[in-house]
Design an enzyme around this catalytic site. Sequence first.
Site, PDB file in Angstrom:
ATOM      1  N   ARG A   1      56.607  36.085 -23.516  1.00 27.18           N
ATOM      2  CA  ARG A   1      56.891  35.510 -24.830  1.00 27.18           C
ATOM      3  C   ARG A   1      57.473  34.115 -24.748  1.00 27.18           C
ATOM      4  O   ARG A   1      58.009  33.712 -23.730  1.00 27.18           O
ATOM      5  CB  ARG A   1      57.855  36.430 -25.580  1.00 27.18           C
TER       6      ARG A   1
ATOM      7  N   HIS B   1      59.499  44.903 -41.150  1.00 28.30           N
ATOM      8  CA  HIS B   1      58.869  44.236 -40.002  1.00 28.30           C
ATOM      9  C   HIS B   1      57.693  43.413 -40.528  1.00 28.30           C
ATOM     10  O   HIS B   1      56.533  43.784 -40.345  1.00 28.30           O
ATOM     11  CB  HIS B   1      58.397  45.313 -39.017  1.00 28.30           C
TER      12      HIS B   1
ATOM     13  N   CYS C   1      50.309  42.714 -33.154  1.00 35.37           N
ATOM     14  CA  CYS C   1      49.102  42.937 -33.957  1.00 35.37           C
ATOM     15  C   CYS C   1      48.792  41.781 -34.896  1.00 35.37           C
ATOM     16  O   CYS C   1      48.009  41.927 -35.833  1.00 35.37           O
ATOM     17  CB  CYS C   1      49.217  44.240 -34.729  1.00 35.37           C
TER      18      CYS C   1
ATOM     19  N   TYR D   1      65.982  42.138 -21.944  1.00 38.03           N
ATOM     20  CA  TYR D   1      64.740  41.648 -22.555  1.00 38.03           C
ATOM     21  C   TYR D   1      64.675  41.781 -24.079  1.00 38.03           C
ATOM     22  O   TYR D   1      64.960  42.845 -24.633  1.00 38.03           O
ATOM     23  CB  TYR D   1      63.535  42.377 -21.958  1.00 38.03           C
TER      24      TYR D   1
ATOM     25  N   SER E   1      53.910  45.671 -33.722  1.00 40.90           N
ATOM     26  CA  SER E   1      54.173  44.695 -32.672  1.00 40.90           C
ATOM     27  C   SER E   1      52.877  44.290 -31.975  1.00 40.90           C
ATOM     28  O   SER E   1      52.036  45.140 -31.661  1.00 40.90           O
ATOM     29  CB  SER E   1      55.134  45.295 -31.654  1.00 40.90           C
TER      30      SER E   1
ATOM     31  N   ASP F   1      58.281  37.612 -38.286  1.00 47.12           N
ATOM     32  CA  ASP F   1      58.541  38.960 -37.764  1.00 47.12           C
ATOM     33  C   ASP F   1      59.324  39.868 -38.711  1.00 47.12           C
ATOM     34  O   ASP F   1      59.073  41.056 -38.743  1.00 47.12           O
ATOM     35  CB  ASP F   1      59.289  38.856 -36.431  1.00 47.12           C
TER      36      ASP F   1
ATOM     37  N   ARG G   1      60.445  46.281 -24.989  1.00 45.21           N
ATOM     38  CA  ARG G   1      61.343  47.237 -25.641  1.00 45.21           C
ATOM     39  C   ARG G   1      61.104  48.633 -25.072  1.00 45.21           C
ATOM     40  O   ARG G   1      59.996  48.987 -24.709  1.00 45.21           O
ATOM     41  CB  ARG G   1      61.083  47.272 -27.154  1.00 45.21           C
TER      42      ARG G   1
ATOM     43  N   LYS H   1      65.583  43.352 -33.776  1.00 46.60           N
ATOM     44  CA  LYS H   1      65.178  44.691 -34.205  1.00 46.60           C
ATOM     45  C   LYS H   1      66.385  45.585 -34.503  1.00 46.60           C
ATOM     46  O   LYS H   1      66.377  46.359 -35.460  1.00 46.60           O
ATOM     47  CB  LYS H   1      64.269  45.343 -33.161  1.00 46.60           C
TER      48      LYS H   1
HETATM   49  P1  GTP Z   1      55.323  40.930 -32.368  1.00 44.71           P
HETATM   50  O1  GTP Z   1      55.986  39.641 -32.083  1.00 44.71           O
HETATM   51  O2  GTP Z   1      55.289  41.849 -31.196  1.00 44.71           O
HETATM   52  O3  GTP Z   1      55.891  41.627 -33.558  1.00 44.71           O
HETATM   53  O4  GTP Z   1      53.760  40.619 -32.571  1.00 44.71           O
HETATM   54  P2  GTP Z   1      52.892  39.912 -33.736  1.00 44.71           P
HETATM   55  O5  GTP Z   1      52.557  40.917 -34.775  1.00 44.71           O
HETATM   56  O6  GTP Z   1      53.557  38.664 -34.178  1.00 44.71           O
HETATM   57  O7  GTP Z   1      51.523  39.579 -32.989  1.00 44.71           O
HETATM   58  P3  GTP Z   1      50.847  38.170 -32.593  1.00 44.71           P
HETATM   59  O8  GTP Z   1      50.531  37.324 -33.780  1.00 44.71           O
HETATM   60  O9  GTP Z   1      51.676  37.556 -31.549  1.00 44.71           O
HETATM   61  O10 GTP Z   1      49.453  38.648 -31.982  1.00 44.71           O
HETATM   62  C1  GTP Z   1      49.361  39.466 -30.868  1.00 44.71           C
HETATM   63  C2  GTP Z   1      47.999  39.392 -30.253  1.00 44.71           C
HETATM   64  O11 GTP Z   1      46.976  39.659 -31.235  1.00 44.71           O
HETATM   65  C3  GTP Z   1      47.689  38.027 -29.662  1.00 44.71           C
HETATM   66  O12 GTP Z   1      47.127  38.190 -28.379  1.00 44.71           O
HETATM   67  C4  GTP Z   1      46.684  37.442 -30.618  1.00 44.71           C
HETATM   68  O13 GTP Z   1      45.793  36.583 -29.972  1.00 44.71           O
HETATM   69  C5  GTP Z   1      45.970  38.662 -31.215  1.00 44.71           C
HETATM   70  N1  GTP Z   1      45.522  38.380 -32.604  1.00 44.71           N
HETATM   71  C6  GTP Z   1      46.288  37.877 -33.605  1.00 44.71           C
HETATM   72  N2  GTP Z   1      45.544  37.676 -34.734  1.00 44.71           N
HETATM   73  C7  GTP Z   1      44.292  38.074 -34.447  1.00 44.71           C
HETATM   74  C8  GTP Z   1      43.074  38.120 -35.200  1.00 44.71           C
HETATM   75  O14 GTP Z   1      43.003  37.746 -36.372  1.00 44.71           O
HETATM   76  N3  GTP Z   1      41.989  38.620 -34.551  1.00 44.71           N
HETATM   77  C9  GTP Z   1      42.045  39.038 -33.258  1.00 44.71           C
HETATM   78  N4  GTP Z   1      40.922  39.502 -32.707  1.00 44.71           N
HETATM   79  N5  GTP Z   1      43.167  38.994 -32.509  1.00 44.71           N
HETATM   80  C10 GTP Z   1      44.284  38.524 -33.093  1.00 44.71           C
HETATM   81  C1  SPV Z   2      58.204  43.405 -31.352  1.00 40.18           C
HETATM   82  O1  SPV Z   2      58.074  44.139 -30.366  1.00 40.18           O
HETATM   83  O2  SPV Z   2      57.846  43.756 -32.505  1.00 40.18           O
HETATM   84  C2  SPV Z   2      58.764  42.051 -31.190  1.00 40.18           C
HETATM   85  C3  SPV Z   2      59.312  41.682 -29.884  1.00 40.18           C
HETATM   86  O3  SPV Z   2      58.801  41.294 -32.141  1.00 40.18           O
HETATM   87  S1  SPV Z   2      60.897  42.299 -29.592  1.00 40.18           S
HETATM   88  O4  SPV Z   2      61.869  41.280 -29.983  1.00 40.18           O
HETATM   89  O5  SPV Z   2      61.028  42.566 -28.149  1.00 40.18           O
HETATM   90  O6  SPV Z   2      61.131  43.490 -30.360  1.00 40.18           O
HETATM   91 MN    MN Z   3      57.891  42.276 -34.007  1.00 37.09          MN
END
Ligand code: GTP
Ligand code: SPV
Ligand code: MN
Length: 648
Positions: free
Chosen positions: A432, A291, A314, A262, A312, A337, A113, A271
């Site tokens: 992704r 979110h 996290c 993308y 994002s 999400d 983004r 979003k």
């Molecule tokens: P968006 O799709 O961008 O909104 O992201 P998200 O909030 O769904 O994040 P996601 O669960 O995909 O995690 C992103 C990164 O954080 C990954 O590389 C995970 O491995 C890492 N991660 C997730 N949960 C944990 C946790 O409990 N501990 C640690 N150390 N890392 C974590």
């Molecule tokens: C984020 O960035 O929080 C996502 C991926 O979930 S995107 O769809 O590119 O916004």
């Molecule tokens: Mn997101």
Amino acid sequence: MPEYEENCEELFSYGTEIGRFSKQLKHSSYGFFHHLRGVSVVYGDINVLTEKARTYVEDKIDLCKPENIHICDGSESENRGLLSLLQKQGTIEALPKYENCWLARTNPADTARVESKTFICTEKKSDTIPTPAEGVKGTLGNWMSPYEMDKAVVERFNGCMKKRTMYVIPFSMGPVGSALSKIGIQITDSAYVVASMRIMTRIGQEVARAMTEDTEFVKCLHSVGTPANGVVDMPSWPCDPERTLILHKPQNMEIVSYGSGYGGNSLLGKKCFALRIGSTIAKREGWLAEHMLILGITRNGVKRYIAAAFPSACGKTNLAMMTPTLPGYKVECVGDDIAWMRFDENGQLRAINPENGFFGVAPGTSNASNPIAMKTIFKNTIFTNVAKTSDGGVYWEGMENDIDPNVEITDWLGKPWNKKSSKTPAAHPNSRFCTPASQCPIIDPQWESPEGVPISAILFGGRRPTGVPLITEAKNWKHAVFMGASLRSEATAAAEHKGKVIMHDPFAMRPFFGYNFGHYLQHWLSMEKRTTNLPKVFLVNWFRKNNEGKFLWPGFGENCRVLDWILRRLDNEDCALKTPIGFIPKKGSLNFNGLSNIDFDELFRIDPEFWKQEMSSIEKYFQEQVGEDLPQAISEECKSLKKHFDNY
Ligand code: GTP
Ligand code: SPV
Ligand code: MN
């Protein structure tokens, strides 16, 4: 008849599998051939569109001047045709190791983004963003005037679809027909976007048929664009990074996105609609567009639902699909999400997941960290910017133990990659998977429930290597809103920010507010008037580190121990200790059974020096960024906590 013959010729020159499909379909189900504004409709039935939707499409045909038009029906055969077209264009390649899985490689200039190019357009600037202090650059969104927006759109879109197909996608955010769902029409010149929207949202005839002339819909226009000099760097992934713009006009329920193919830039239901436009609709109608993931957790036969807002990349997808390590717990996933939430007539907060798929971060996903995701993503999935293995599979950082050690790896740029000698990651950090939610083995039985699931607790969280405890419970609703407002987190690869700077990211919504953040805070505060049954609110931080830079908390499945404490708090168990920043677990009250080497004291240490600085930063942020628009209740929360640590 001559016209029909001619059209068949045109279809042939459309030149693709999809063209041949259309021909077959036209003979069989769609009957007569159509034109819209003089442009042939080579696929689909324009009669499924309402008068209003058709007028919108006609307007955009006049603007974009496409070669032909394809009205998406969402069918399996349409999808096969699109995938085969994408394959011919070199946009995707098959991953024969799996069933119906595909790898797309983007132009390396189009991988995330672009927040700096995302704007909200209103007459008054103050409707979009709070007025920052003198000499301070606002960071709570970007505003554009309607005049500038019109100008920017004409400059970019006039004739932008020459020689291209315009796809028209009727789509529903939320289960088709649910009172909580909303409809959109996306116009795009990218078949990749159509194939992805088909996974991420409900699209096609079913949606079009659910619309009547009175159905309001969000108007979504998207083009991948062509650089101003006319030179397309990478024909398999056209885009125009220099002139990319993502525009929203809440007043018209309109989104216009140019220059990027993308993720959040191009899958406009996500979003742009569900959060930015969604938050403005929610404000007007008295609900919340957030979110947030939504999960169900069962303990002792009692099931509760929790929503959680993390910025994002996290941890939302990971928490939403977690495999609890404690016996006797079951987690089920409603969404990973976005949550649309409102109080029902009984004052119960209810949430739906407006999406239909997961667009999840690939790196870090493995059988060790997220086995449920690994069971979801190896069929009917489009992977973007991951690495590829010589046995026809995918690879990314974190999958080391999940691949055959003898395979050769090709990185996301298409170059040979070797773990020992390569200095760059194999997969792009924001690579992704785009996969159907229905394939998730722990998808919640209620995930498509039209009335939504009842929410008992809301979590906020971010990446905070120092200072912020593993879990803190808010003292009351005002404090909860303050907690959301003060959320900060390390920057990630999900957007263009470089390095690991700690950024303010209130409510994990900073890139996604559709209107003035001060007004958003007021809206959250006003929820107190809607119910006597407010959810409890918590702040979590899985990412605190020790002096050696190692995570203090194992995270992932072990996070169920934190959820367990939350459930006990919902049952009013006396397991919390009051501190100035909120309630934290009493020593011994977190279930650490079977875990060794957990430094409880360090995980929960409240360092007055850290909090003094933290409160200064937050106060400064509110003063500089929100100014006059900061609700008094939040400024009071901030003042009293700051005073406490200043006097410590
Ligand atoms: P968006 O799709 O961008 O909104 O992201 P998200 O909030 O769904 O994040 P996601 O669960 O995909 O995690 C992103 C990164 O954080 C990954 O590389 C995970 O491995 C890492 N991660 C997730 N949960 C944990 C946790 O409990 N501990 C640690 N150390 N890392 C974590
Ligand atoms: C984020 O960035 O929080 C996502 C991926 O979930 S995107 O769809 O590119 O916004
Ligand atoms: Mn997101």
